[in-house]
Design a protein around this motif. Sequence first.
Motif, PDB file in Angstrom:
ATOM      1  N   PHE A 354      -2.755  -5.091  -6.978  1.00 58.54           N
ATOM      2  CA  PHE A 354      -2.559  -3.647  -7.153  1.00 58.54           C
ATOM      3  C   PHE A 354      -1.440  -3.361  -8.158  1.00 58.54           C
ATOM      4  N   ILE A 355      -0.431  -4.213  -8.193  1.00 56.53           N
ATOM      5  CA  ILE A 355       0.620  -4.038  -9.196  1.00 56.53           C
ATOM      6  C   ILE A 355       0.051  -4.298 -10.593  1.00 56.53           C
ATOM      7  N   ALA A 368       0.236   2.290  -6.540  1.00 54.88           N
ATOM      8  CA  ALA A 368       1.626   2.105  -6.089  1.00 54.88           C
ATOM      9  C   ALA A 368       1.703   2.186  -4.566  1.00 54.88           C
ATOM     10  N   LEU A 369       0.942   3.120  -4.002  1.00 54.60           N
ATOM     11  CA  LEU A 369       0.935   3.252  -2.543  1.00 54.60           C
ATOM     12  C   LEU A 369       0.341   2.005  -1.884  1.00 54.60           C
ATOM     13  N   MET A 370      -0.735   1.457  -2.469  1.00 53.61           N
ATOM     14  CA  MET A 370      -1.341   0.263  -1.892  1.00 53.61           C
ATOM     15  C   MET A 370      -0.385  -0.925  -1.969  1.00 53.61           C
ATOM     16  N   VAL A 373       2.092  -0.400   0.775  1.00 52.41           N
ATOM     17  CA  VAL A 373       1.484  -0.703   2.074  1.00 52.41           C
ATOM     18  C   VAL A 373       1.420  -2.217   2.292  1.00 52.41           C
ATOM     19  N   CYS A 374       1.131  -2.956   1.214  1.00 50.06           N
ATOM     20  CA  CYS A 374       1.068  -4.416   1.320  1.00 50.06           C
ATOM     21  C   CYS A 374       2.432  -4.988   1.728  1.00 50.06           C
ATOM     22  N   TYR A 375       3.486  -4.437   1.154  1.00 52.69           N
ATOM     23  CA  TYR A 375       4.830  -4.878   1.561  1.00 52.69           C
ATOM     24  C   TYR A 375       5.023  -4.648   3.058  1.00 52.69           C
ATOM     25  N   PHE A 437      -5.623   8.568   4.252  1.00 47.94           N
ATOM     26  CA  PHE A 437      -5.632   7.123   4.510  1.00 47.94           C
ATOM     27  C   PHE A 437      -4.200   6.582   4.511  1.00 47.94           C
ATOM     28  N   TYR A 438      -3.394   6.974   3.531  1.00 50.11           N
ATOM     29  CA  TYR A 438      -2.019   6.462   3.443  1.00 50.11           C
ATOM     30  C   TYR A 438      -1.138   7.050   4.547  1.00 50.11           C
TER      31      TYR A 438
END
Length: 488
Positions: A354-355, A368-370, A373-375, A437-438
């Motif tokens: 995603f980055i 950026a949100l995904m 979320v991964c972090y 979703f976020y």
Amino acid sequence: MKYPKLMYIFFCLTFFIAVFSCKTTEKSTITESEPEITVPISSEPTKPAVKPEKKENLELEFANKLKNLLAKNKLDDALKLFNTYDASVTGTENMQNLKLSILISKNDFETAKNLANELETKYPKNTDTLFAQSLLAAVDNNDSKKTSYLKKIISLEPNNTQALLQLGEDSYFNRNYTTATKYYANVIALEPKNEDAHIGLAKVAYMQGDFEKATNSAETVIAINPKNAEAYATLARINFEENKGLQAIQNVDKAIKLDNTVMSYYLDKGSYCIRAGRKNDALAAYNKVIQNEPTNYIAYIYRAGLHDDLGKKDAAIADYTKILELYPDYYFAAEGLGVLYFEKGEYEKARLSFIQALEKASHNSYYALMATVCYYQLGNPKAGQAFMNKYLPYINRSTNEEEYFLSRLFVDNTAESDVSNRIGKVQDMTKRYRMKFYLAKFYELVRESKTAEKLYEEISECKYPGFFEYRLVEAELKKRGLAPKTKT
């Protein structure tokens, strides 16, 4: 831009041979027979003066040898042949233009440019030289120069169908359909059975949505030449637009049978088969393209989506990875990788993907949100907060205020009620569902609240989801033993 085919060179040679054969036959009736002349091919040939009465025999001999080499696609040998005959044979206007065509066919553009400039200086009105110059201008992506040469040809030869046709093609690719139609019509007026011009009219009509006219033009070509593969391929595209899937497949199969070297036919077939539910046939079509053109990233794009749809996740990941190798700017491939890795629970790989997508599409706050979320999924919320805090300045608050506050939620971990109210006022339903979703992920990962499940169910009410987050919603519901509301 189409470069000169060897078929065009053959045509020139055949015409040349025919003319000199006639001349030789005429001469033989009034002169004594001459012994056959054989000129050996060597690296350093001697070039004795050629008597006028023998020159035509040598020209014919040279042309025949040249034709035989070209028939075997021996372009290098064909060019070397020019060095084995006297300049009085190979240095003529016609022969030098043939050499120029061979150089262009061989993609030796620098040598071709030098020869073309030399020939244009000597023969400024030779339309074969001028056409070659237009091709070389196309190689340099110099459209204005290319058009200038083509129009110069028309000024010298108003009925030059080769130049008229190329002007039509250029107008078509520039989406100037009215002008393209004019040029194609001019060609047909001069050559009623010109297949390329009729195909051109079919393509123009297709782009303008006049499928009846497009069909008539394509069928005209088939009536002229039942073995014209492009006509069947064009007809298939029209069928597809008219939702005649079976006919589209049948016609593209005819095109492939007639010419199985055109990979775009297989790409088209893949699309037709997918719509018809024949996914394995589509996969075979894409495999064929990749087998023959390993660097065709378009085929990988189509196949990646199909592999994903068929549940072949690892194969899809391999395809998306290959796409990014071939076409790094195609950030949708990075998006696809991110989604697949996220579904597999490989959050670090998902984060990096995603980055990578965000680097090519910095305006897309969802990437950026995904990544954030991964972090959080990796159990490192502080890194997620730091990452998102750095990204916040890139969000235009005047146009994306809701996205700004949603993103800030993952930095401050407060004011979720305010964010929820803002999301509820968003008029664009797709945007509202995506933002929910976020928000759901925030409730799941930060608050550990059942509110997340409620939000996932609300998102599943979307009847026509066209955003990647929806499939992640389906996965979350499946974990909880729930089905999307649109499927219940």
